[in-house]
Design an enzyme around this catalytic site. Sequence first.
Site, PDB file in Angstrom:
ATOM      1  N   LYS A  99       0.833  -1.215   0.000  1.00  0.00           N
ATOM      2  CA  LYS A  99       0.000   0.000   0.000  1.00  0.00           C
ATOM      3  C   LYS A  99       0.862   1.257   0.000  1.00  0.00           C
ATOM      4  CE  LYS A  99      -2.293  -0.949   3.824  1.00  0.00           C
ATOM      5  NZ  LYS A  99      -1.760  -2.252   4.241  1.00  0.00           N
ATOM      6  N   ARG A 104      -9.431   0.680   9.144  1.00  0.00           N
ATOM      7  CA  ARG A 104      -8.965  -0.674   9.439  1.00  0.00           C
ATOM      8  C   ARG A 104      -9.984  -1.463  10.256  1.00  0.00           C
ATOM      9  NH1 ARG A 104      -3.161   0.447   9.011  1.00  0.00           N
ATOM     10  NH2 ARG A 104      -1.956  -1.463   9.074  1.00  0.00           N
ATOM     11  N   ARG A 157      11.862  -5.997   3.908  1.00  0.00           N
ATOM     12  CA  ARG A 157      11.291  -4.647   3.818  1.00  0.00           C
ATOM     13  C   ARG A 157      12.122  -3.637   4.596  1.00  0.00           C
ATOM     14  NH1 ARG A 157       5.140  -2.544   4.020  1.00  0.00           N
ATOM     15  NH2 ARG A 157       5.206  -2.327   6.261  1.00  0.00           N
ATOM     16  N   ARG A 163      11.382  -1.683  10.502  1.00  0.00           N
ATOM     17  CA  ARG A 163      10.431  -1.270  11.531  1.00  0.00           C
ATOM     18  C   ARG A 163      10.273  -2.367  12.576  1.00  0.00           C
ATOM     19  NH1 ARG A 163       5.221   0.414   8.106  1.00  0.00           N
ATOM     20  NH2 ARG A 163       4.227  -0.735   9.783  1.00  0.00           N
TER      21      ARG A 163
HETATM   22  P1  AMP Z   1       0.794   0.638   8.694  1.00  0.00           P
HETATM   23  O1  AMP Z   1       1.943   1.562   8.503  1.00  0.00           O
HETATM   24  O2  AMP Z   1      -0.424   1.072   7.938  1.00  0.00           O
HETATM   25  O3  AMP Z   1       1.154  -0.798   8.432  1.00  0.00           O
HETATM   26  O4  AMP Z   1       0.379   0.738  10.241  1.00  0.00           O
HETATM   27  C1  AMP Z   1       1.306   0.405  11.267  1.00  0.00           C
HETATM   28  C2  AMP Z   1       0.592   0.255  12.604  1.00  0.00           C
HETATM   29  O5  AMP Z   1      -0.062   1.486  12.937  1.00  0.00           O
HETATM   30  C3  AMP Z   1      -0.518  -0.784  12.661  1.00  0.00           C
HETATM   31  O6  AMP Z   1      -0.034  -2.080  12.903  1.00  0.00           O
HETATM   32  C4  AMP Z   1      -1.358  -0.264  13.831  1.00  0.00           C
HETATM   33  O7  AMP Z   1      -0.724  -0.526  15.071  1.00  0.00           O
HETATM   34  C5  AMP Z   1      -1.300   1.244  13.607  1.00  0.00           C
HETATM   35  N1  AMP Z   1      -2.387   1.728  12.722  1.00  0.00           N
HETATM   36  C6  AMP Z   1      -2.254   2.292  11.492  1.00  0.00           C
HETATM   37  N2  AMP Z   1      -3.431   2.622  10.954  1.00  0.00           N
HETATM   38  C7  AMP Z   1      -4.368   2.259  11.874  1.00  0.00           C
HETATM   39  C8  AMP Z   1      -5.784   2.323  11.917  1.00  0.00           C
HETATM   40  N3  AMP Z   1      -6.488   2.822  10.876  1.00  0.00           N
HETATM   41  N4  AMP Z   1      -6.405   1.850  13.032  1.00  0.00           N
HETATM   42  C9  AMP Z   1      -5.720   1.349  14.065  1.00  0.00           C
HETATM   43  N5  AMP Z   1      -4.377   1.249  14.096  1.00  0.00           N
HETATM   44  C10 AMP Z   1      -3.695   1.698  13.013  1.00  0.00           C
END
Ligand code: AMP
Length: 209
Positions: A13, A86, A120, A153
């Site tokens: 994404k 999410r 990654r 990360r």
């Molecule tokens: P991402 O970078 O989108 O993979 O998000 C990394 C982490 O951020 C996720 O594993 C969650 O802990 C938190 N996170 C990101 N977006 C959301 C969301 N819409 N709702 C809840 N937690 C989120």
Amino acid sequence: MNIVLMGPPGAGKGTQVENIREMFGKTIISTGKLLREAMRLHTPLGEQITEVMDRGELVSDDLVIELVREELKGKSDSIIFDGFPRTLKQAKVLDEIIRVDVALFLSVEDEAILRRMDGRLTCLDCGAVFHKEYNPPKTEGICSNCGGKLGVRDDDKPEVVRNRLKIYHAQTEPIIQYYQNRGIFKEVKGSESLEETTRRVFAALGVQV
Ligand code: AMP
């Protein structure tokens, strides 16, 4: 046009959202990036979410929705959401705040994700995402976007990725049905090469490249 880009963690994404922005000149709202930035700056929000994020669990709906509301102030069009919504609750609230035109789902099997996450790399400064093999930076260890340092990360470590996938299937997947019912759902297989996936993403958005 407002676009929601969805898919399991590691589906690509972050990469596709940049491609879409280059083509459409849009605003990206990436909740993952915003939350990581809050952690990096040790803001009150950042302090609250560190443990949850490190375990790969979801930050509470209320906190994330508040963050998105703030980001959306003064904006109503040409927005791409990355990693939001999410949960079903987030999807329903987003519909109350703004018009969502397309929900683009990048689908990748769990096994492929676990293999992919292995290499990654994320820029510690701007959050751009690379992969050692599939999408390498121009110079090893250095972000091709801003020159920052690349690293892994905490939540990209294999045991955390497994947990993130479990949470994704339980809490995020039901949104697919929600957007299907609204008639705005489009699926793109994200397991091909980066170029092919990009081509399919654009095709789904009505652009031939
Ligand atoms: P991402 O970078 O989108 O993979 O998000 C990394 C982490 O951020 C996720 O594993 C969650 O802990 C938190 N996170 C990101 N977006 C959301 C969301 N819409 N709702 C809840 N937690 C989120």
